[in-house]
Scaffold this motif. Structure first.
Motif, PDB file in Angstrom:
ATOM      1  N   ASN A 110      -2.044  -5.557   4.614  1.00 55.18           N
ATOM      2  CA  ASN A 110      -2.090  -7.092   4.595  1.00 55.18           C
ATOM      3  C   ASN A 110      -1.036  -7.423   3.921  1.00 55.18           C
ATOM      4  OD1 ASN A 110      -2.833  -7.212   1.624  1.00 55.18           O
ATOM      5  ND2 ASN A 110      -4.868  -6.433   2.319  1.00 55.18           N
ATOM      6  N   LYS A 111      -0.851  -8.922   4.090  1.00 58.22           N
ATOM      7  CA  LYS A 111       0.250  -9.456   3.329  1.00 58.22           C
ATOM      8  C   LYS A 111       0.338  -9.300   1.938  1.00 58.22           C
ATOM      9  CE  LYS A 111      -1.227 -13.484   4.965  1.00 58.22           C
ATOM     10  NZ  LYS A 111      -1.286 -14.783   5.603  1.00 58.22           N
ATOM     11  N   ASN A 112      -0.717  -8.941   1.221  1.00 57.35           N
ATOM     12  CA  ASN A 112      -0.543  -8.879  -0.146  1.00 57.35           C
ATOM     13  C   ASN A 112      -0.576  -7.446  -0.732  1.00 57.35           C
ATOM     14  OD1 ASN A 112      -0.944 -11.671  -0.957  1.00 57.35           O
ATOM     15  ND2 ASN A 112      -2.884 -11.603  -0.454  1.00 57.35           N
ATOM     16  N   SER A 113      -0.392  -6.402   0.319  1.00 61.25           N
ATOM     17  CA  SER A 113      -0.275  -5.118   0.013  1.00 61.25           C
ATOM     18  C   SER A 113       0.526  -4.598   0.995  1.00 61.25           C
ATOM     19  CB  SER A 113      -1.497  -4.345   0.034  1.00 61.25           C
ATOM     20  OG  SER A 113      -1.210  -2.982  -0.104  1.00 61.25           O
ATOM     21  N   SER A 114       2.246  -4.894   0.879  1.00 64.58           N
ATOM     22  CA  SER A 114       3.256  -4.599   1.827  1.00 64.58           C
ATOM     23  C   SER A 114       4.275  -4.285   1.143  1.00 64.58           C
ATOM     24  CB  SER A 114       3.294  -5.687   2.731  1.00 64.58           C
ATOM     25  OG  SER A 114       3.850  -6.783   1.901  1.00 64.58           O
ATOM     26  N   ILE A 115       5.191  -3.531   2.044  1.00 63.21           N
ATOM     27  CA  ILE A 115       6.384  -3.020   1.453  1.00 63.21           C
ATOM     28  C   ILE A 115       7.576  -3.501   2.785  1.00 63.21           C
ATOM     29  CG2 ILE A 115       5.482  -0.831   0.587  1.00 63.21           C
ATOM     30  CD1 ILE A 115       7.084   0.808   2.972  1.00 63.21           C
ATOM     31  N   MET A 147       1.181  -6.874  11.224  1.00 66.05           N
ATOM     32  CA  MET A 147       0.621  -5.317  11.226  1.00 66.05           C
ATOM     33  C   MET A 147      -0.761  -5.307  11.342  1.00 66.05           C
ATOM     34  SD  MET A 147       3.539  -6.125   8.897  1.00 66.05           S
ATOM     35  CE  MET A 147       2.963  -6.023   7.247  1.00 66.05           C
ATOM     36  N   ILE A 148      -1.523  -6.199  10.792  1.00 61.34           N
ATOM     37  CA  ILE A 148      -3.029  -5.972  10.824  1.00 61.34           C
ATOM     38  C   ILE A 148      -3.607  -6.644  12.338  1.00 61.34           C
ATOM     39  CG2 ILE A 148      -3.456  -8.166   9.813  1.00 61.34           C
ATOM     40  CD1 ILE A 148      -5.675  -5.352  10.037  1.00 61.34           C
ATOM     41  N   THR A 149      -2.792  -7.432  12.858  1.00 58.44           N
ATOM     42  CA  THR A 149      -3.067  -8.075  14.088  1.00 58.44           C
ATOM     43  C   THR A 149      -2.621  -7.013  15.188  1.00 58.44           C
ATOM     44  OG1 THR A 149      -2.465 -10.451  13.480  1.00 58.44           O
ATOM     45  CG2 THR A 149      -2.566  -9.868  15.668  1.00 58.44           C
TER      46      THR A 149
END
Length: 289
Positions: A110-115, A147-149
């Protein structure tokens, strides 16, 4: 969380709707087999997303940069922090990996756990303003929840493909063999028909998924333009076009990771990225703002 909730509700709705069709048409499918297949179809997609950061880091042998060791790394981290603040997301972890290709990509659940991963070639050969635009492109992917979508869409397509292939296989087999009981017992013929239909619907589903993937690239380009300015993102695209035309880049990585597309071809239906010319045109004409 909202996307995952909608994903689960959508899949349940599809299952109930198609199950109702099966009941109305008098088609029976083993319930345990049905539930297990559906679970594997979309839970598998979620697991792959959850593991995406770990798998990616192993694949590219990337180095996580938490504390900058030189001025260049410090500049890159500051760019990511600044753009994360602009888009109101948690600052992505920066990864640098050795590669002879100009390349960058983002991944994470998600947007709060990305690289955000940057190749050494990109860092060494691109100007500061261009690196800003590339990072902004990846930040846009993250803030848009791409990514999740993408993963949820894949799970939904898997569910639809499974049910439709089973429904049509049963109808087709029953048409060939008039006796319903005999048609259900003809497992080998059912498997063959089901396999062909699943393959066909799977290809159609892939075209839909790849269409969405190409669309998100246009949105990420527009997002980059909003963050750092259109000219900087256009500069990146023109450089990538020049690199491609000069046959400097030799693609050996998974296509999803690349920040440029391929030339015109029927196989573009299965490409994750649109052609650079289309991206330049869309950005110039503000098609995805």
């Amino acid at each position: 969380m909202m996307r995952i909730t909608l994903f689960i509700l959508t899949n349940l709705s599809i299952i109930l709707f198609l199950k109702l069709i099966l009941i109305i048409m008098g088609i029976k499918i083993n319930s345990i087999y049905m539930v297990m297949t559906v679970l594997f179809s979309f839970i598998g997609s979620l697991i792959s997303l959850i593991m995406s950061k770990w798998i990616t880091l192993k694949y590219i042998n990337g180095k996580i940069i938490k504390i900058p060791k030189n001025e260049k790394e410090n500049i890159l981290i500051n760019i990511i922090k600044k753009q994360a603040n602009i888009t109101k997301i948690k600052t992505p972890t920066m990864v640098i990996y050795d590669s002879s290709e100009i390349n960058a990509f983002a991944t994470g659940i998600n947007k709060n756990s990305s690289i955000i991963a940057l190749s050494t070639e990109l860092i060494n050969r691109m100007k500061y303003e261009e690196i800003e635009a590339v990072i902004a492109h990846e930040i846009s992917h993250i803030s848009n929840g791409d990514m999740i979508t993408m993963t949820l869409l894949q799970g939904i397509m898997n569910t639809i493909v499974f049910f439709l292939s089973n429904i049509i296989s049963q109808i087709f087999l029953t048409t060939i063999i008039q006796n319903k009981e005999e048609s259900r017992n003809n497992k080998y013929l059912y498997f063959l028909i089901s396999f062909i239909i699943e393959l066909t619907f799977g290809l159609i589903a892939s075209i839909i998924i790849m269409w969405f993937s190409r669309t998100r690239e246009f949105r990420a380009d527009a997002g980059s333009a909003k963050i750092v300015g259109k000219n900087k993102m256009l500069s990146v695209l023109y450089k990538m076009k020049e690199e491609k035309n000069n046959n400097i880049i030799n693609n050996k990585l998974i296509n999803t990771f690349l920040i440029y597309g391929k030339s015109k071809s029927f196989f573009n239906l299965f490409m994750t990225h649109p052609s650079i010319d289309k991206r330049i045109k869309a950005l110039k004409e503000n098609l995805y703002y």
